[in-house]
Design a protein around this motif. Structure first.
Motif, PDB file in Angstrom:
ATOM      1  N   GLU A 274      12.620   2.616   1.917  1.00  0.00           N
ATOM      2  CA  GLU A 274      13.993   2.344   2.348  1.00  0.00           C
ATOM      3  C   GLU A 274      14.633   1.214   1.549  1.00  0.00           C
ATOM      4  O   GLU A 274      15.801   0.891   1.781  1.00  0.00           O
ATOM      5  CB  GLU A 274      14.004   2.010   3.838  1.00  0.00           C
ATOM      6  N   GLY A 275      13.856   0.605   0.653  1.00  0.00           N
ATOM      7  CA  GLY A 275      14.403  -0.448  -0.197  1.00  0.00           C
ATOM      8  C   GLY A 275      14.530  -1.800   0.453  1.00  0.00           C
ATOM      9  O   GLY A 275      15.332  -2.621   0.056  1.00  0.00           O
ATOM     10  N   VAL A 276      13.704  -2.071   1.479  1.00  0.00           N
ATOM     11  CA  VAL A 276      13.743  -3.366   2.157  1.00  0.00           C
ATOM     12  C   VAL A 276      13.098  -4.404   1.246  1.00  0.00           C
ATOM     13  O   VAL A 276      12.032  -4.186   0.691  1.00  0.00           O
ATOM     14  CB  VAL A 276      13.006  -3.298   3.514  1.00  0.00           C
ATOM     15  N   VAL A 277      13.744  -5.538   1.072  1.00  0.00           N
ATOM     16  CA  VAL A 277      13.241  -6.606   0.209  1.00  0.00           C
ATOM     17  C   VAL A 277      12.031  -7.264   0.853  1.00  0.00           C
ATOM     18  O   VAL A 277      12.005  -7.488   2.047  1.00  0.00           O
ATOM     19  CB  VAL A 277      14.354  -7.656  -0.038  1.00  0.00           C
ATOM     20  N   GLY A 278      11.010  -7.571   0.019  1.00  0.00           N
ATOM     21  CA  GLY A 278       9.814  -8.267   0.490  1.00  0.00           C
ATOM     22  C   GLY A 278       8.717  -7.356   0.977  1.00  0.00           C
ATOM     23  O   GLY A 278       7.694  -7.816   1.437  1.00  0.00           O
ATOM     24  N   ALA A 279       8.873  -6.072   0.915  1.00  0.00           N
ATOM     25  CA  ALA A 279       7.846  -5.149   1.393  1.00  0.00           C
ATOM     26  C   ALA A 279       6.859  -4.834   0.299  1.00  0.00           C
ATOM     27  O   ALA A 279       7.088  -4.923  -0.839  1.00  0.00           O
ATOM     28  CB  ALA A 279       8.485  -3.864   1.881  1.00  0.00           C
TER      29      ALA A 279
ATOM     30  N   GLU B 120      -1.647   0.913  10.186  1.00  0.00           N
ATOM     31  CA  GLU B 120      -0.286   0.676  10.672  1.00  0.00           C
ATOM     32  C   GLU B 120       0.492  -0.225   9.720  1.00  0.00           C
ATOM     33  O   GLU B 120       1.652   0.038   9.414  1.00  0.00           O
ATOM     34  CB  GLU B 120      -0.327   0.079  12.077  1.00  0.00           C
ATOM     35  N   ASP B 121      -0.156  -1.282   9.229  1.00  0.00           N
ATOM     36  CA  ASP B 121       0.502  -2.178   8.271  1.00  0.00           C
ATOM     37  C   ASP B 121       0.853  -1.446   6.984  1.00  0.00           C
ATOM     38  O   ASP B 121       1.927  -1.645   6.411  1.00  0.00           O
ATOM     39  CB  ASP B 121      -0.386  -3.378   7.954  1.00  0.00           C
ATOM     40  N   ALA B 122      -0.049  -0.583   6.523  1.00  0.00           N
ATOM     41  CA  ALA B 122       0.194   0.156   5.286  1.00  0.00           C
ATOM     42  C   ALA B 122       1.359   1.125   5.438  1.00  0.00           C
ATOM     43  O   ALA B 122       2.194   1.249   4.537  1.00  0.00           O
ATOM     44  CB  ALA B 122      -1.069   0.908   4.865  1.00  0.00           C
ATOM     45  N   VAL B 123       1.430   1.794   6.561  1.00  0.00           N
ATOM     46  CA  VAL B 123       2.523   2.750   6.795  1.00  0.00           C
ATOM     47  C   VAL B 123       3.852   2.011   6.898  1.00  0.00           C
ATOM     48  O   VAL B 123       4.860   2.435   6.319  1.00  0.00           O
ATOM     49  CB  VAL B 123       2.245   3.603   8.052  1.00  0.00           C
ATOM     50  N   ILE B 124       3.881   0.897   7.607  1.00  0.00           N
ATOM     51  CA  ILE B 124       5.110   0.112   7.736  1.00  0.00           C
ATOM     52  C   ILE B 124       5.571  -0.383   6.370  1.00  0.00           C
ATOM     53  O   ILE B 124       6.753  -0.283   6.028  1.00  0.00           O
ATOM     54  CB  ILE B 124       4.898  -1.064   8.712  1.00  0.00           C
ATOM     55  N   ALA B 125       4.649  -0.894   5.556  1.00  0.00           N
ATOM     56  CA  ALA B 125       5.009  -1.387   4.225  1.00  0.00           C
ATOM     57  C   ALA B 125       5.510  -0.251   3.342  1.00  0.00           C
ATOM     58  O   ALA B 125       6.479  -0.423   2.585  1.00  0.00           O
ATOM     59  CB  ALA B 125       3.803  -2.070   3.583  1.00  0.00           C
ATOM     60  N   SER B 126       4.875   0.917   3.443  1.00  0.00           N
ATOM     61  CA  SER B 126       5.293   2.060   2.638  1.00  0.00           C
ATOM     62  C   SER B 126       6.701   2.518   3.022  1.00  0.00           C
ATOM     63  O   SER B 126       7.528   2.804   2.150  1.00  0.00           O
ATOM     64  CB  SER B 126       4.294   3.207   2.820  1.00  0.00           C
TER      65      SER B 126
ATOM     66  N   MET C 299       0.835  -1.181   0.000  1.00  0.00           N
ATOM     67  CA  MET C 299       0.000   0.000   0.000  1.00  0.00           C
ATOM     68  C   MET C 299       0.877   1.240   0.000  1.00  0.00           C
ATOM     69  O   MET C 299       1.909   1.260   0.643  1.00  0.00           O
ATOM     70  CB  MET C 299      -0.873   0.035   1.244  1.00  0.00           C
ATOM     71  N   ASP C 300       0.406   2.244  -0.686  1.00  0.00           N
ATOM     72  CA  ASP C 300       1.150   3.500  -0.695  1.00  0.00           C
ATOM     73  C   ASP C 300       0.588   4.439   0.368  1.00  0.00           C
ATOM     74  O   ASP C 300      -0.356   4.115   1.075  1.00  0.00           O
ATOM     75  CB  ASP C 300       1.113   4.138  -2.088  1.00  0.00           C
ATOM     76  N   ILE C 301       1.191   5.591   0.472  1.00  0.00           N
ATOM     77  CA  ILE C 301       0.805   6.542   1.519  1.00  0.00           C
ATOM     78  C   ILE C 301      -0.607   7.101   1.277  1.00  0.00           C
ATOM     79  O   ILE C 301      -1.324   7.400   2.225  1.00  0.00           O
ATOM     80  CB  ILE C 301       1.880   7.648   1.660  1.00  0.00           C
ATOM     81  N   LYS C 302      -1.035   7.214   0.014  1.00  0.00           N
ATOM     82  CA  LYS C 302      -2.390   7.700  -0.268  1.00  0.00           C
ATOM     83  C   LYS C 302      -3.434   6.695   0.204  1.00  0.00           C
ATOM     84  O   LYS C 302      -4.498   7.074   0.692  1.00  0.00           O
ATOM     85  CB  LYS C 302      -2.548   7.987  -1.757  1.00  0.00           C
ATOM     86  N   THR C 303      -3.121   5.417   0.064  1.00  0.00           N
ATOM     87  CA  THR C 303      -4.036   4.387   0.554  1.00  0.00           C
ATOM     88  C   THR C 303      -4.115   4.445   2.073  1.00  0.00           C
ATOM     89  O   THR C 303      -5.203   4.372   2.651  1.00  0.00           O
ATOM     90  CB  THR C 303      -3.562   2.992   0.101  1.00  0.00           C
ATOM     91  N   ALA C 304      -2.968   4.600   2.713  1.00  0.00           N
ATOM     92  CA  ALA C 304      -2.955   4.722   4.176  1.00  0.00           C
ATOM     93  C   ALA C 304      -3.749   5.949   4.623  1.00  0.00           C
ATOM     94  O   ALA C 304      -4.477   5.899   5.616  1.00  0.00           O
ATOM     95  CB  ALA C 304      -1.515   4.794   4.680  1.00  0.00           C
ATOM     96  N   SER C 305      -3.653   7.034   3.872  1.00  0.00           N
ATOM     97  CA  SER C 305      -4.412   8.250   4.202  1.00  0.00           C
ATOM     98  C   SER C 305      -5.909   8.019   4.060  1.00  0.00           C
ATOM     99  O   SER C 305      -6.701   8.488   4.884  1.00  0.00           O
ATOM    100  CB  SER C 305      -3.981   9.406   3.316  1.00  0.00           C
ATOM    101  N   ALA C 306      -6.308   7.297   3.027  1.00  0.00           N
ATOM    102  CA  ALA C 306      -7.731   6.993   2.826  1.00  0.00           C
ATOM    103  C   ALA C 306      -8.254   6.141   3.972  1.00  0.00           C
ATOM    104  O   ALA C 306      -9.357   6.379   4.480  1.00  0.00           O
ATOM    105  CB  ALA C 306      -7.940   6.296   1.490  1.00  0.00           C
ATOM    106  N   LEU C 307      -7.475   5.162   4.387  1.00  0.00           N
ATOM    107  CA  LEU C 307      -7.881   4.318   5.512  1.00  0.00           C
ATOM    108  C   LEU C 307      -7.923   5.124   6.808  1.00  0.00           C
ATOM    109  O   LEU C 307      -8.823   4.946   7.631  1.00  0.00           O
ATOM    110  CB  LEU C 307      -6.914   3.147   5.662  1.00  0.00           C
ATOM    111  N   ARG C 308      -6.984   6.032   6.974  1.00  0.00           N
ATOM    112  CA  ARG C 308      -6.954   6.872   8.174  1.00  0.00           C
ATOM    113  C   ARG C 308      -8.182   7.786   8.222  1.00  0.00           C
ATOM    114  O   ARG C 308      -8.777   7.979   9.284  1.00  0.00           O
ATOM    115  CB  ARG C 308      -5.668   7.693   8.206  1.00  0.00           C
ATOM    116  N   ARG C 309      -8.565   8.356   7.081  1.00  0.00           N
ATOM    117  CA  ARG C 309      -9.769   9.211   7.048  1.00  0.00           C
ATOM    118  C   ARG C 309     -11.003   8.404   7.447  1.00  0.00           C
ATOM    119  O   ARG C 309     -11.848   8.889   8.210  1.00  0.00           O
ATOM    120  CB  ARG C 309      -9.964   9.801   5.653  1.00  0.00           C
ATOM    121  N   LEU C 310     -11.112   7.200   6.916  1.00  0.00           N
ATOM    122  CA  LEU C 310     -12.254   6.353   7.262  1.00  0.00           C
ATOM    123  C   LEU C 310     -12.239   6.038   8.753  1.00  0.00           C
ATOM    124  O   LEU C 310     -13.278   6.068   9.411  1.00  0.00           O
ATOM    125  CB  LEU C 310     -12.235   5.066   6.435  1.00  0.00           C
TER     126      LEU C 310
END
Length: 114
Positions: free
Chosen positions: A109-114, A98-104, A1-12
């Protein structure tokens, strides 16, 4: 998920709690209207209507951005029409955000598997 998706979930999430509270207050006001002279239904009805409309708009945006399955989207919509459903939606959305922000952040940061 990107930051816009996290923002949409946060608004909801931000509107789900107040929507649930306004629903419960409207139910209490409806009972008081029929049992006493107190009538706060018109005012609370407007407040709840505005919050419900915001919830539905934010729900549709979150469904579109998060690419939810029909089952997940139906769950969150059902939570909007149950008197205490907004509280359950808030708890579940908190974990998703929280999961979306961590994945973003991991992708940034270029972590593999995110």
């Amino acid at each position: 998920m990107d930051i816009k998706t996290a923002s949409a979930l946060r608004r909801l999430r931000l509107v789900s709690g107040p929507e649930a509270i306004s629903f419960l207050l409207l139910l209490v006001a409806s009972v008081l209207k029929r049992t006493t002279e107190f009538n706060a239904v018109p005012a609370l009805g407007w407040i709840h209507a505005v919050l419900f409309i915001l919830y539905v708009l934010f729900w549709a945006d979150a469904w579109n951005r998060a690419k939810w399955t029909l089952k997940t989207a139906a769950f969150y919509f059902l939570m909007s029409v149950l008197p205490t459903g907004g509280f359950f939606a808030d708890r579940r959305l908190k974990a998703e955000v929280e999961d979306a922000v961590i994945a973003s952040r991991a992708r940034a940061e270029g972590v593999v598997g995110a």
